[in-house]
Design an enzyme around this catalytic site. Structure first.
Site, PDB file in Angstrom:
ATOM      1  N   ASP A 192       0.837  -1.192   0.000  1.00 18.04           N
ATOM      2  CA  ASP A 192       0.000   0.000   0.000  1.00 18.04           C
ATOM      3  C   ASP A 192       0.877   1.250   0.000  1.00 18.04           C
ATOM      4  O   ASP A 192       1.899   1.309   0.693  1.00 18.04           O
ATOM      5  CB  ASP A 192      -0.893  -0.025   1.246  1.00 18.04           C
ATOM      6  CG  ASP A 192      -1.866   1.130   1.302  1.00 18.04           C
ATOM      7  OD1 ASP A 192      -2.691   1.241   0.383  1.00 18.04           O
ATOM      8  OD2 ASP A 192      -1.806   1.906   2.271  1.00 18.04           O
ATOM      9  N   GLU A 229       1.586  -0.301  -5.001  1.00 13.80           N
ATOM     10  CA  GLU A 229       0.607   0.716  -5.385  1.00 13.80           C
ATOM     11  C   GLU A 229       1.374   2.012  -5.627  1.00 13.80           C
ATOM     12  O   GLU A 229       1.903   2.613  -4.688  1.00 13.80           O
ATOM     13  CB  GLU A 229      -0.432   0.917  -4.282  1.00 13.80           C
ATOM     14  CG  GLU A 229      -1.463   1.977  -4.635  1.00 13.80           C
ATOM     15  CD  GLU A 229      -2.291   2.426  -3.450  1.00 13.80           C
ATOM     16  OE1 GLU A 229      -3.448   2.828  -3.657  1.00 13.80           O
ATOM     17  OE2 GLU A 229      -1.783   2.393  -2.309  1.00 13.80           O
TER      18      GLU A 229
END
Length: 533
Positions: free
Chosen positions: A220, A278
């Site tokens: 993330d 990401e």
């Protein structure tokens, strides 16, 4: 003369890593399947549906956050990265899920959240109880405020979720104290990655899960973590909620690459594992830096999800994505949606037309070289849901002062069977987000035996992609095509044609392998795609 024998060592060609052309299926655990009747999906539900995932034909699952969390941001605020949150189960259930998934030849990857922790993480609790300048505070980004009494934030950075990115604490004696940085919600304090303790703890977390058999991680905010020296103010002219650009000092600072190199060294100890970052970075050169051979294996690319249903926009997104990874001989990745993005059926116009376009786009996506990510429910053609205000749970809703509705509309639980909510998602009708009654026609049960359903389209397309040699080879060659259309050829021989106009068009030469809609007098109808060989 003695007979001389020349021995030549021949190196066997090494197989490509499994992830280079894999189909990852993203599971948002809250919304996938509920095994204990509390209205919230869990790991037991995932385990119970492994047969469905095998039937679907995916290669790997990616589990959105399941680590222990107070759930201020639905798991992206982690209080213990080496524990399963009781909402989802426990380590025993996770272990059995991994074992049973592997028995079905399905890899298991999971979300990793290294940029920040929960404000209830033991480290942050200790930081609040400690003095300024203490080792406990040094794990996070604490700063004195500006102004004579320190009452102004250390800089002007806003939070991605709205409001300031700084919160002032009260010291142990009750007086106003330092400020701490949280690029996201106030419950998500940013870690200070210049502190060696921070990476050492992450390394322990990585090995904890890898030793249990996890096959990799989706990282993330992989372009986050590193902060610029001095934390300078930023321009607020282009600042938007939930977005950043390449000039944003909160993200994409050069020191982040050393963090990824450290992660890669650990991953290399575990053969066959992978990392997917990401990365919200637009510049191709800067994007490619994240997937250099000693950093991330894959970079999550959003260009196709951001493109409108327009041939020129789609071609530009594809070309740009291929160009970016080509700079470092990397693997392209493709996705049309995830837990943060409006579902494609809605994004492409909703209703019959949005569904037709979503069908066309999955064929285009699967025709491209590289790794594909499918968000749970896309294979059912689920639209976004316009939820009532009182049902919204995304922290963006509150932090934006009820001006930004957030991402809950794409996170509504999946319908499995039956004619009324909760459609066997749970034994409880009180699901964590309400399910619309009109989804009765979109259940897995309803679509499984319907050869014309979205689910059948996905299953057939996945199977052909896995079995046909025409999908081989990197890159694409573009064909000439009518205005409003596009066509490309893979090195293995597959041709993909997309009609983004309102009228049928002639197909390129070849045998039709599959189409997203029935042909019209041998022509490709509007809002449709086809594969030819």
């Amino acid at each position: 003369m003695a007979d001389l024998t020349v021995v030549t060592d021949r190196l066997e060609p090494q197989p490509e890593p499994w992830w280079k052309d894999a189909i990852f299926y993203q599971i948002y655990p809250r919304s996938f399947a509920d095994s204990n009747g509390d209205g919230v999906g869990d790991l037991g539900g995932v385990r119970d549906k492994l047969g469905y995932l095998e039937l679907l034909g995916i290669d790997a699952i990616w589990l959105s956050p399941i680590m222990e969390s107070p759930m201020a941001d639905h798991g992206y605020d982690v209080s213990d990265p080496r524990a399963i949150d009781p909402l989802f189960g426990d380590l025993a259930v996770m272990d059995s899920l991994i074992e049973e998934a592997h028995a079905r030849d399905i890899k298991v990857t999971m979300d990793l959240v290294p940029n920040h922790t929960s404000d209830r993480h033991p480290w942050f609790v200790a930081a609040l109880d400690s003095a300024p300048g203490s080792p406990e505070r040094a794990r996070y980004i604490f700063r004195d405020g500006k102004g004579p009494d320190g009452s102004e934030p250390p800089n002007n950075w806003p939070s991605i979720f709205g409001g300031p990115a700084w919160t002032r604490i009260r010291e142990a004696d009750g007086t106003p104290g330092q400020w701490y940085l949280h690029i996201f919600a106030a419950e998500q304090p940013d870690l200070d990655w210049t502190n060696p303790e921070v990476f050492e703890d992450l390394a322990t977390t990585l090995r904890f899960w890898l030793d249990r058999g996890v096959d990799g991680f989706r990282i993330d905010v992989a372009h986050g973590m590193a902060k610029p020296e001095g934390l300078p103010d930023m321009s607020l002219e282009t600042n938007e909620l939930m977005k950043n650009d390449d000039s944003d000092p909160r993200f994409n600072n050069p020191a982040v690459h050393e963090i990824h190199r450290g992660i890669r060294k650990i991953m290399d100890e575990y053969q066959g594992t992978t990392t997917v970052g990401e990365i919200w970075v637009q510049d191709n050169v800067r994007f490619s830096e994240y997937i250099r051979p000693d950093e991330l294996h894959l970079g999550f690319n959003f260009r196709l999800a951001e493109a409108e249903f327009d041939a020129a926009a789609i071609r530009s997104a594809v070309s740009n994505s291929l160009d970016a990874v080509a700079l470092v001989d990397g693997t392209p990745t493709w996705t049309l949606s995830n837990h943060d993005v409006v579902r494609e059926v809605t994004r492409y116009g909703g209703g019959t037309r949005g569904t037709a376009r979503a069908r066309a786009m999955i064929l285009l996506e699967l025709a491209l070289p590289g790794t594909v990510f499918v968000y749970n429910g896309a294979e059912l053609g689920l639209p976004n849901v316009d939820l009532p205000d009182e049902s919204l749970q995304d922290p963006v809703w509150e932090r934006s002062g009820h001006t930004e509705r957030g991402r809950d509309g794409c996170r509504v639980p999946l319908p499995w069977e039956g004619t009324e909510p909760p459609f066997a998602f749970s034994s409880s009708p009180a699901t964590w987000l309400p399910m619309p009654a009109e989804w009765a026609s979109l259940t897995v049960e309803e679509q499984l035996e319907d050869v014309d359903s979205m689910l059948s389209l996905y299953r057939s397309a996945f199977e052909l992609r896995a079995l046909r040699p025409e999908f081989a080879g990197p890159g694409v060659d573009w064909y000439g095509s009518p205005p409003g259309c596009l066509a490309f050829r893979r090195p293995g021989g597959l041709i993909c044609a997309l009609n983004a106009t309102d009228v049928p068009i002639p197909l390129p030469p070849g045998e039709v392998l599959m189409s997203s809609a029935p042909l019209v007098d041998g022509q490709l109808p509007a809002d449709a795609a086809a594969w030819l060989v």
